[in-house]
Design a protein around this motif. Structure first.
Motif, PDB file in Angstrom:
ATOM      1  N   GLU A  18       0.928  -1.333   0.001  1.00  0.00           N
ATOM      2  CA  GLU A  18       0.221  -0.036   0.114  1.00  0.00           C
ATOM      3  C   GLU A  18       0.691   1.288   0.108  1.00  0.00           C
ATOM      4  N   ARG A  19       2.041   1.210   0.785  1.00  0.00           N
ATOM      5  CA  ARG A  19       2.898   2.525   0.828  1.00  0.00           C
ATOM      6  C   ARG A  19       3.426   2.771  -0.373  1.00  0.00           C
ATOM      7  N   ARG A  20       3.926   1.581  -1.043  1.00  0.00           N
ATOM      8  CA  ARG A  20       4.715   1.869  -2.355  1.00  0.00           C
ATOM      9  C   ARG A  20       3.710   2.305  -3.596  1.00  0.00           C
ATOM     10  N   ALA A  21       2.448   1.534  -3.562  1.00  0.00           N
ATOM     11  CA  ALA A  21       1.535   1.882  -4.596  1.00  0.00           C
ATOM     12  C   ALA A  21       1.019   3.555  -4.486  1.00  0.00           C
ATOM     13  N   CYS A  22       0.875   3.722  -3.134  1.00  0.00           N
ATOM     14  CA  CYS A  22       0.400   5.238  -2.927  1.00  0.00           C
ATOM     15  C   CYS A  22       1.582   6.229  -3.286  1.00  0.00           C
ATOM     16  N   ARG A  23       2.668   5.999  -3.182  1.00  0.00           N
ATOM     17  CA  ARG A  23       3.960   6.821  -3.582  1.00  0.00           C
ATOM     18  C   ARG A  23       3.952   6.707  -4.892  1.00  0.00           C
ATOM     19  N   LEU A  24       3.864   5.910  -5.570  1.00  0.00           N
ATOM     20  CA  LEU A  24       4.061   5.885  -7.063  1.00  0.00           C
ATOM     21  C   LEU A  24       2.954   6.592  -7.812  1.00  0.00           C
ATOM     22  N   ILE A  25       1.653   6.441  -7.253  1.00  0.00           N
ATOM     23  CA  ILE A  25       0.589   7.113  -7.834  1.00  0.00           C
ATOM     24  C   ILE A  25       0.403   8.534  -7.513  1.00  0.00           C
ATOM     25  N   GLY A  26       0.880   8.796  -6.104  1.00  0.00           N
ATOM     26  CA  GLY A  26       0.818  10.167  -5.589  1.00  0.00           C
ATOM     27  C   GLY A  26      -0.341  10.544  -4.757  1.00  0.00           C
ATOM     28  N   VAL A  27      -0.761   9.488  -4.227  1.00  0.00           N
ATOM     29  CA  VAL A  27      -1.788   9.398  -3.268  1.00  0.00           C
ATOM     30  C   VAL A  27      -1.511   9.457  -1.923  1.00  0.00           C
ATOM     31  N   ASN A  28      -2.235  10.313  -1.093  1.00  0.00           N
ATOM     32  CA  ASN A  28      -2.018  10.280   0.465  1.00  0.00           C
ATOM     33  C   ASN A  28      -2.398   8.917   0.912  1.00  0.00           C
ATOM     34  N   ARG A  29      -1.716   8.543   1.677  1.00  0.00           N
ATOM     35  CA  ARG A  29      -2.148   6.933   2.416  1.00  0.00           C
ATOM     36  C   ARG A  29      -3.568   7.157   3.077  1.00  0.00           C
ATOM     37  N   SER A  30      -3.498   8.281   4.002  1.00  0.00           N
ATOM     38  CA  SER A  30      -4.814   8.671   4.764  1.00  0.00           C
ATOM     39  C   SER A  30      -6.026   8.974   4.119  1.00  0.00           C
ATOM     40  N   ALA A  31      -5.670   9.532   2.845  1.00  0.00           N
ATOM     41  CA  ALA A  31      -6.912   9.773   1.698  1.00  0.00           C
ATOM     42  C   ALA A  31      -7.292   8.316   1.233  1.00  0.00           C
TER      43      ALA A  31
END
Length: 282
Positions: A18-31
């Motif tokens: 989850e951390r890596r996917a959110c970082r690659l797409i540019g989405v905040n993890r809390s969102a």
């Protein structure tokens, strides 16, 4: 593709964390982890609609208090958001019904009793008690038809005084006034409908559109009200009435060729034509 769907695809199809996917797409993890709670407010929305239908003049603050009393406590900002989303905003009441009259351009009076002008003047007795004077002017002859003095002059009182003047002189074609509360009352509206008299209201903030009676008010204040100390209401009525009689019968009027209003009204027709010609030439 939606960014949240892209995160989901990376996690399921490629095994990304989850951390890596959110970082690659540019989405905040809390969102990404946020779960909307709107569905949980359905009961509150329903109850809010019920209360609003029962108490249609209640705003969101009162609704919040009632919901809180029922155990559905929430902060005021959330109540306001739900209130707006449900379109429960209290409609502002329109102004009370007034005599509408007309604001079309006025015709110049060509004879007596065609147009009257009304306005109020206020002053005080020696004891400090305030009183008002209702002035009624014939715009053609500049004659003061009445100076009604009292501590209170309602719309019904205005109508009674106009009816009394009409019994002596007949009804006018038009009455001109400002937009005061007494002159835009239901009583005035009913009187206009019963008699067929046209009532013209000047534009707000434009007293020059009612210049005849405004000029008279200035003369009344300068020559009478500011010259006397009124010990009582009866004394005020006596002094103002005496001044009105003098104004109509003795006091020369500059716009009437130096004649008093009564003399101008009763002059022969030939004199009327000559006076009008002299005024036009001036």
């Amino acid at each position: 593709m939606d960014r949240y769907a892209a995160v989901e695809k990376l996690m399921t199809d490629h095994g990304f964390s989850e951390r890596r996917a959110c970082r690659l797409i540019g989405v905040n993890r809390s969102a990404w982890q946020y779960e909307p709670l709107r569905g949980k407010d359905d009961a509150v929305r329903e109850r809010m609609r019920e209360i609003a239908n029962e108490r249609r003049r209640f705003g969101y603050r009162r609704l919040a208090i009632l919901l809180r009393c029922e155990g559905k406590g929430m902060n005021l900002k959330k109540v306001y958001r739900l209130y707006r989303e449900e379109r429960l905003t209290v409609r502002k009441r329109g102004g009370r019904k007034r005599a509408l009259g007309t604001r079309a351009p006025m015709a110049i009076p060509q004879g007596p009793n065609q147009r009257w002008s009304l306005d109020f003047v206020s002053d005080a007795l020696a004891c400090g008690r305030r009183f008002r004077v209702l002035n009624v002017i014939d715009d053609y002859s500049r004659e003061c038809l009445a100076c009604i003095v009292d501590t209170s002059l309602s719309g019904r009182r205005v109508v009674r005084e106009l009816a009394a003047i009409a019994e002596r002189r007949g009804l006018p074609c038009m009455v001109v006034s400002d937009n005061g509360t007494e002159l835009t009352s239901h009583a005035v509206l009913a009187w206009c409908q019963d008699t067929g008299v046209e009532w013209h209201y000047i534009a707000p903030g434009k007293p020059q559109q009612n210049g005849f009676v405004e000029s008279f008010n200035g003369r009344l204040r300068d020559e009478c009200l500011n010259e006397h100390l009124f010990a009582s209401l009866a004394a005020a009525r006596r002094i103002i009435e005496a001044w009105r009689t003098d104004y109509n019968t003795v006091r020369p009027h500059s716009s009437l060729g130096g004649m008093a209003p009564a003399e101008f009204t009763n002059r022969p027709r030939q004199g009327h034509e000559n006076t009008e010609a002299n005024l036009s030439a001036a």
